[in-house]
Design a protein around this motif. Structure first.
Motif, PDB file in Angstrom:
ATOM      1  N   THR A 187      35.489  11.118  15.086  1.00 22.92           N
ATOM      2  CA  THR A 187      35.016  11.226  13.709  1.00 22.92           C
ATOM      3  C   THR A 187      33.508  11.419  13.663  1.00 22.92           C
ATOM      4  O   THR A 187      32.995  12.255  12.901  1.00 22.92           O
ATOM      5  CB  THR A 187      35.411   9.973  12.911  1.00 22.92           C
ATOM      6  OG1 THR A 187      36.812   9.746  13.064  1.00 22.92           O
ATOM      7  CG2 THR A 187      35.101  10.137  11.441  1.00 22.92           C
ATOM      8  N   THR A 206      32.678  14.834  14.715  1.00 21.15           N
ATOM      9  CA  THR A 206      32.952  15.770  13.622  1.00 21.15           C
ATOM     10  C   THR A 206      31.751  15.886  12.698  1.00 21.15           C
ATOM     11  O   THR A 206      31.361  16.986  12.288  1.00 21.15           O
ATOM     12  CB  THR A 206      34.178  15.300  12.818  1.00 21.15           C
ATOM     13  OG1 THR A 206      35.318  15.220  13.679  1.00 21.15           O
ATOM     14  CG2 THR A 206      34.474  16.240  11.663  1.00 21.15           C
ATOM     15  N   TYR A 208      42.358  16.508  16.183  1.00 20.01           N
ATOM     16  CA  TYR A 208      42.926  15.498  15.297  1.00 20.01           C
ATOM     17  C   TYR A 208      44.435  15.408  15.457  1.00 20.01           C
ATOM     18  O   TYR A 208      45.014  14.314  15.464  1.00 20.01           O
ATOM     19  CB  TYR A 208      42.563  15.822  13.841  1.00 20.01           C
ATOM     20  CG  TYR A 208      41.186  15.348  13.450  1.00 20.01           C
ATOM     21  CD1 TYR A 208      41.007  14.280  12.587  1.00 20.01           C
ATOM     22  CD2 TYR A 208      40.038  15.948  13.973  1.00 20.01           C
ATOM     23  CE1 TYR A 208      39.751  13.832  12.231  1.00 20.01           C
ATOM     24  CE2 TYR A 208      38.772  15.518  13.636  1.00 20.01           C
ATOM     25  CZ  TYR A 208      38.629  14.454  12.769  1.00 20.01           C
ATOM     26  OH  TYR A 208      37.369  14.014  12.434  1.00 20.01           O
ATOM     27  N   LEU A 222      39.397  14.426   8.680  1.00 22.20           N
ATOM     28  CA  LEU A 222      38.684  15.652   9.039  1.00 22.20           C
ATOM     29  C   LEU A 222      38.059  16.305   7.812  1.00 22.20           C
ATOM     30  O   LEU A 222      36.851  16.586   7.795  1.00 22.20           O
ATOM     31  CB  LEU A 222      39.641  16.625   9.732  1.00 22.20           C
ATOM     32  CG  LEU A 222      39.095  18.032  10.020  1.00 22.20           C
ATOM     33  CD1 LEU A 222      37.876  17.969  10.922  1.00 22.20           C
ATOM     34  CD2 LEU A 222      40.188  18.909  10.640  1.00 22.20           C
ATOM     35  N   SER A 235      42.672  22.513   6.299  1.00 22.44           N
ATOM     36  CA  SER A 235      42.952  21.163   6.810  1.00 22.44           C
ATOM     37  C   SER A 235      44.385  20.742   6.530  1.00 22.44           C
ATOM     38  O   SER A 235      44.880  19.791   7.144  1.00 22.44           O
ATOM     39  CB  SER A 235      41.993  20.145   6.179  1.00 22.44           C
ATOM     40  OG  SER A 235      40.651  20.465   6.463  1.00 22.44           O
TER      41      SER A 235
END
Length: 465
Positions: free
Chosen positions: A98, A101, A129, A139, A431
């Motif tokens: 995370t 990201t 992920y 995400l 996503s």
């Protein structure tokens, strides 16, 4: 009357989509049309819808070919080294993924274009992920935070509009809030750490009974069952991420044999050239993606049968994303063409009491992010901001302070949640999450980014309290 219809339309849109009463696509098309009919704009409705569609057409074309391009590259294994590297560094820890990201998004977003930021980051990270079983809401949420704060850069849309509307320079608007932007970046990293820690707790099986993965200790990750899709649990929290079938779009689990090294090198070079061309704007973005996909398809899939198979495999993803873009064009076209947006701007300014005139910069900063759900960037920066700046000047406040305050939230931290920007639908579409779920999950974190930057701006003297 138009202002009331506009506010009612947007409020009803948010209510229906966040409670999942209707799909986002239906709400984007039906609600503004009903509002236009109720307002007596029947005769002009067709022209307004067509105008809205025309304005988003280049974006829709770009997204269609961009999704195909990055889907092809994912299938070809271009991002596999990055995925393996992140998994190796993360050691199976969702918290590290995370934070990574957030860092990647902050770097990619330097080009100032939200659409390309979402296309690149989601295409690269969604496989990670899914491999770890993490929720795609995490995400989309963390990418939203990183892209939002970076949209303040001088060549980003909001800052450019603020400078143009008030005839200011970058040194007047952006430079004074640079320290506040640093506060915002720091908060994004902290927020991503907190979100990642919560995700790690939810996926405790990945890190063992102690809750921490030992440094250097390999973690075995079991891929989720094929054919399942991600879903939230009650309360808007991310539910277990479940992988889709192989070849099901950007981020799908790939089962084909690895591509030859020379083909991988070609794909890497082509993607690097494409990204540079996007940043330098050598050609319009739709043209670049059309050409890039055509070349990539010809080289990676030279036969007609292979090309047709790839198009069939990813057609669903293209349709889902592009239809949302054109539906958003209907929404903004009707609200703009009927004058609802302009009347809403005037109504908003008229309700500000004189007693708050001396505190307008703080008020603008705090309200800017939520108002991203109501006003398009053009409507706010060219309609609302000049009136606010003139009002502030009457109370002895420098108009530049109002401009600085506006870019702390209005279509910066707020743009990746707004139904009024096409880029939002790229983020949620790629996503694989619903807009309402995305908004519920990340709104408070994005609003906190604005509050942190507002506090930083006051502390550093960018504008007065």
């Amino acid at each position: 009357m138009p202002a009331v219809l506009g506010f009612a339309t947007i409020a009803l849109f948010l209510l229906l989509t966040m409670t999942k009463r209707v799909s986002v696509l239906v709400a984007l098309v039906v609600l503004p049309v009903l509002a236009a009919l109720a307002g007596g704009f029947t005769g002009e409705l067709g022209a307004m819808v067509l105008d809205g569609l025309s304005k988003v057409a280049p974006t829709g074309i770009m997204i269609a070919f961009a999704v195909l391009y990055f889907s092809l590259m994912v299938d070809a294994g271009l991002f596999d080294p990055l995925i393996r590297g992140l998994l190796r560094l993360a050691k199976g820890d969702p918290m590290r993924v995370t934070v990574a990201t957030a860092v990647l998004t902050l770097c990619v977003a330097l080009d100032g274009d939200g659409a390309s930021t979402f296309l690149i980051t989601v295409s690269a990270l969604l496989p990670v992920y899914r491999k770890l079983g993490m929720s795609p809401l995490v995400l989309s949420g963390v990418v939203c935070l990183g892209a939002g704060v970076m949209n303040m850069i001088p060549w980003g849309g909001p800052t450019v509009r603020a400078m143009a509307a008030l005839k200011l320079e970058s040194s007047d608007v952006f430079t004074p809030v640079l320290p506040a932007m640093g506060f915002g970046i720091a908060w994004v990293l902290v927020a991503s750490w907190l979100i990642g820690r919560r995700e790690r707790q939810r996926l405790g099986a990945l890190t063992g009974p102690g809750g921490e993965a030992a440094a250097g200790e390999p973690v075995t990750v079991t891929a989720p069952a094929p054919g399942a899709e991600p879903g939230p649990v009650s309360g808007g929290e991310p539910g277990p991420a479940r992988a889709t079938a192989p070849g099901d779009g950007p981020g799908a689990l790939r089962v084909a044999a690895p591509a030859p090294r020379r083909l991988t090198l070609f794909n890497l070079l082509l993607t690097a050239v494409l990204v540079v061309a996007l940043i330098l704007e050598i050609m319009p973005l739709p043209v670049l993606f059309v050409l890039g996909f055509a070349v990539a398809l010809l080289v990676n899939h030279p036969t007609w049968e292979q090309q047709q198979a790839l198009l069939d495999r990813h057609a669903k993803n293209v349709v889902l994303v592009t239809t949302m873009i054109f539906a958003a064009g209907v929404f903004t076209g009707v609200l703009t063409g009927t004058g609802m947006i302009d009347d809403m701007a005037e109504a908003l300014v008229s309700v500000i009491p004189d007693s708050l005139g001396g505190h307008l910069p703080v008020l603008v900063a705090v309200t800017g992010m939520p108002l991203s759900l109501v006003f398009t960037p053009d409507a706010y920066y060219f309609g609302v901001l000049p009136v606010l700046a003139e009002t502030a000047q009457g109370f002895g406040t420098d108009p530049a302070e109002v401009a600085r305050a506006a870019i702390l939230g209005q279509m910066t931290t707020g743009f990746p949640l707004s139904p009024l920007t096409a880029a939002t639908f790229i983020l949620v579409g790629m996503s694989g999450v619903q807009l309402g779920e995305h908004q519920r999950f990340i709104f408070r974190w994005a609003f906190a980014t604005t509050l942190v930057m507002t506090a930083g701006a006051v502390l550093t003297g960018a504008f007065s309290l």
